[in-house]
Design an enzyme around this catalytic site. Sequence first.
Site, PDB file in Angstrom:
ATOM      1  N   LYS A 288       0.844  -1.200   0.000  1.00 24.05           N
ATOM      2  CA  LYS A 288       0.000   0.000   0.000  1.00 24.05           C
ATOM      3  C   LYS A 288       0.876   1.244   0.000  1.00 24.05           C
ATOM      4  O   LYS A 288       1.968   1.230   0.559  1.00 24.05           O
ATOM      5  CB  LYS A 288      -0.849   0.033   1.280  1.00 24.05           C
ATOM      6  CG  LYS A 288      -2.000  -0.943   1.322  1.00 24.05           C
ATOM      7  CD  LYS A 288      -2.798  -0.774   2.616  1.00 24.05           C
ATOM      8  CE  LYS A 288      -3.933  -1.775   2.721  1.00 24.05           C
ATOM      9  NZ  LYS A 288      -4.981  -1.622   1.709  1.00 24.05           N
ATOM     10  N   ASP A 299      -7.458  -3.106  10.714  1.00 31.08           N
ATOM     11  CA  ASP A 299      -7.884  -4.184   9.817  1.00 31.08           C
ATOM     12  C   ASP A 299      -8.264  -5.469  10.553  1.00 31.08           C
ATOM     13  O   ASP A 299      -8.581  -6.481   9.932  1.00 31.08           O
ATOM     14  CB  ASP A 299      -6.785  -4.455   8.781  1.00 31.08           C
ATOM     15  CG  ASP A 299      -7.358  -4.889   7.441  1.00 31.08           C
ATOM     16  OD1 ASP A 299      -8.551  -4.616   7.190  1.00 31.08           O
ATOM     17  OD2 ASP A 299      -6.611  -5.509   6.655  1.00 31.08           O
ATOM     18  N   GLU A 360      -6.213  -9.623   0.943  1.00 29.51           N
ATOM     19  CA  GLU A 360      -5.854 -10.732   1.828  1.00 29.51           C
ATOM     20  C   GLU A 360      -6.987 -11.153   2.760  1.00 29.51           C
ATOM     21  O   GLU A 360      -7.028 -12.294   3.206  1.00 29.51           O
ATOM     22  CB  GLU A 360      -4.614 -10.348   2.654  1.00 29.51           C
ATOM     23  CG  GLU A 360      -4.875  -9.537   3.930  1.00 29.51           C
ATOM     24  CD  GLU A 360      -5.498  -8.167   3.689  1.00 29.51           C
ATOM     25  OE1 GLU A 360      -5.388  -7.655   2.547  1.00 29.51           O
ATOM     26  OE2 GLU A 360      -6.111  -7.609   4.618  1.00 29.51           O
ATOM     27  N   ARG A 362     -10.104 -11.719   2.248  1.00 34.90           N
ATOM     28  CA  ARG A 362     -10.923 -12.808   1.701  1.00 34.90           C
ATOM     29  C   ARG A 362     -10.203 -14.153   1.786  1.00 34.90           C
ATOM     30  O   ARG A 362     -10.846 -15.197   1.888  1.00 34.90           O
ATOM     31  CB  ARG A 362     -11.345 -12.468   0.261  1.00 34.90           C
ATOM     32  CG  ARG A 362     -10.203 -12.303  -0.699  1.00 34.90           C
ATOM     33  CD  ARG A 362     -10.589 -11.528  -1.966  1.00 34.90           C
ATOM     34  NE  ARG A 362     -10.698 -10.087  -1.732  1.00 34.90           N
ATOM     35  CZ  ARG A 362     -11.044  -9.198  -2.659  1.00 34.90           C
ATOM     36  NH1 ARG A 362     -11.313  -9.582  -3.897  1.00 34.90           N
ATOM     37  NH2 ARG A 362     -11.109  -7.921  -2.363  1.00 34.90           N
TER      38      ARG A 362
HETATM   39  N1  BES Z   1      -7.940  -3.845   4.557  1.00 36.03           N
HETATM   40  C1  BES Z   1      -8.192  -3.452   3.238  1.00 36.03           C
HETATM   41  C2  BES Z   1      -9.521  -2.726   3.051  1.00 36.03           C
HETATM   42  C3  BES Z   1      -9.652  -1.384   3.719  1.00 36.03           C
HETATM   43  C4  BES Z   1      -9.425  -0.220   3.004  1.00 36.03           C
HETATM   44  C5  BES Z   1     -10.071  -1.271   5.024  1.00 36.03           C
HETATM   45  C6  BES Z   1      -9.585   1.016   3.591  1.00 36.03           C
HETATM   46  C7  BES Z   1     -10.237  -0.032   5.617  1.00 36.03           C
HETATM   47  C8  BES Z   1      -9.996   1.114   4.908  1.00 36.03           C
HETATM   48  C9  BES Z   1      -8.215  -4.682   2.317  1.00 36.03           C
HETATM   49  O1  BES Z   1      -7.408  -5.733   2.713  1.00 36.03           O
HETATM   50  C10 BES Z   1      -7.710  -4.228   0.994  1.00 36.03           C
HETATM   51  O2  BES Z   1      -6.606  -3.761   0.941  1.00 36.03           O
HETATM   52  N2  BES Z   1      -8.539  -4.345  -0.030  1.00 36.03           N
HETATM   53  C11 BES Z   1      -8.164  -3.914  -1.331  1.00 36.03           C
HETATM   54  C12 BES Z   1      -8.726  -4.914  -2.318  1.00 36.03           C
HETATM   55  C13 BES Z   1      -8.232  -4.708  -3.733  1.00 36.03           C
HETATM   56  C14 BES Z   1      -6.766  -5.015  -3.813  1.00 36.03           C
HETATM   57  C15 BES Z   1      -9.032  -5.604  -4.640  1.00 36.03           C
HETATM   58  C16 BES Z   1      -8.748  -2.521  -1.560  1.00 36.03           C
HETATM   59  O3  BES Z   1      -9.860  -2.262  -1.083  1.00 36.03           O
HETATM   60  O4  BES Z   1      -8.091  -1.706  -2.163  1.00 36.03           O
HETATM   61 ZN    ZN Z   2      -5.382  -5.518   2.067  1.00 37.01          ZN
HETATM   62 ZN    ZN Z   3      -7.070  -5.885   4.768  1.00 36.32          ZN
END
Ligand code: BES
Ligand code: ZN
Ligand code: ZN
Length: 511
Positions: A288, A299, A360, A362
């Site tokens: 990220k 998370d 991750e 899922r």
């Molecule tokens: N933990 C994140 C989702 C998240 C984003 C929680 C912002 C709280 C605030 C999750 O693991 C994630 O990174 N999801 C990705 C999925 C994508 C790679 C398909 C996302 O939402 O960008």
């Molecule tokens: Zn993630």
């Molecule tokens: Zn996550």
Amino acid sequence: MHVEAGEIRHVPMKITFAKPSVPKEGVIAVGILAERTLTPAAAEIDEATGGALRRALEISGKFKGERESGFVIPAPAGLDASAVLLYGLGKAEELDPVKLRRIGGDLAARLLSLDLASAGVRVDAVDGAPIEPAEMAAEVAYGLRLRAYRFDRYRTEKKDEAKPKLAKVTLLAPGHSDAKKRFQRHEAVADGVFLARDLVTTPPNDKRPEDYAKRLEKHLTDLGVEVEVFDDKKLRKLGMHSLLSVAQGSTHEARVLVMRWSGGEADTPPVALIGKGVTFDTGGLSLKPPSGMMQMKIDMGGSAAVAGTIAALAARKAAVNAVGIVGLVENMPSGQAMRPGDVIGSLSGKTIEVLNTDAEGRLVLADLLWYAEDRFKPKAMVDIATLTGAVLVSLGTRRAGLFASDDQLAQHLIAAADGEDEMLWRLPLGPEFDKALESEIADMRNVGRNGYGGSCVAAQFLKRFVREVPWAHLDIAGTVWTDSDLPVTPKGAAGFAVRTLHRLVADHYEA
Ligand code: BES
Ligand code: ZN
Ligand code: ZN
């Protein structure tokens, strides 16, 4: 820093109930109805002060008795108390439990801003209110309790003067022993909310999976919950390869906890709650950016909500069988980390091509869902997770996304959430999202080819790991944390969904 297993602290504010009286010290709060109408308690204080309330209401400007507003009268002659706080009740006929909780939350913020150690809050029978004063007092107290939460564990420099003084609030109401009984049930749930808030707020260096597991094990065991902790070796033996793939980049091993509250009849299947517990989400090798990583200690909010709900059920000895299952992992990049393109196995036997290591959650839930259905044959299964940033785009920060394979379960969840002032919005599952999950070399991929319908694609992925059981999924990425104060939630970790999940279980599965 290192957090002692099981240690938890919050504001030491005592809430008690007594029959209506006029306190000799601190602040006395009395209700004002819409259009500056005095409640009986306000009229009593008005008389004792030679009309100070009515005079104050003539100059109270914006304060007219609307809900969630207030006005302070300092040191009125004729009273021993240091101040009178007028609090708005709005229209009597509109009062209901949710509004009274909000009023209680607003009251907490006002009382905490005064430099006084004690408060008496008068709650009267009011003409036209469709709710008894005992219930009103219990709901006001519940709102107060939820809003007065603080987290000071890591402050060493804050001076005592800077901390709120309010140590004791007494609800002065007719039917106070009934009010107290009602409040005890609320307090069990509030403690569950606080557990969830504490866990989410705890910094990621103090909640690595091993520490976090120990802390939950201690806290829940003390409440009479049966807790099993699976370590890396056990998880390998079980075959949770999907969950383990997320943990493999971290120097800290994964843990899975099974928390069983068996307050119901032996041999009746439980309701199962399943939580994502990513203790920190860097994204892994699909790293990220700094701005997106900053908040990623949250998370594990799904796992915190599950633990909080099981704790609440246990604390009030609920007549129900419930099982909470949480997967605790840290998603880190390293030489051991999984790569975009890796194909991994899972407990279900299905293979997954991991094209983005940041999707991750899922992967963790896939194994937990399969495991829960396999072992417990639950009556229903609800998973809760900070799963997608996309749900923030579609629903914002006040509503969580709801997905369900079963319409009745979806309806029950929406009703429970409405009753608890925690909003849900149902989003679709459907075969149209399966296309996004097709892989060239494995049974599925973990992300679509673009971000379209991101929350729905993620939910559709989860659905592949559920067989017969009625199942729902809550995406709380937007609601787990609040950047501003809300009526019964100070800014920070919200403890979102503990109240909703508790109510769902109480209303539909408890004997
Ligand atoms: N933990 C994140 C989702 C998240 C984003 C929680 C912002 C709280 C605030 C999750 O693991 C994630 O990174 N999801 C990705 C999925 C994508 C790679 C398909 C996302 O939402 O960008
Ligand atoms: Zn993630
Ligand atoms: Zn996550």
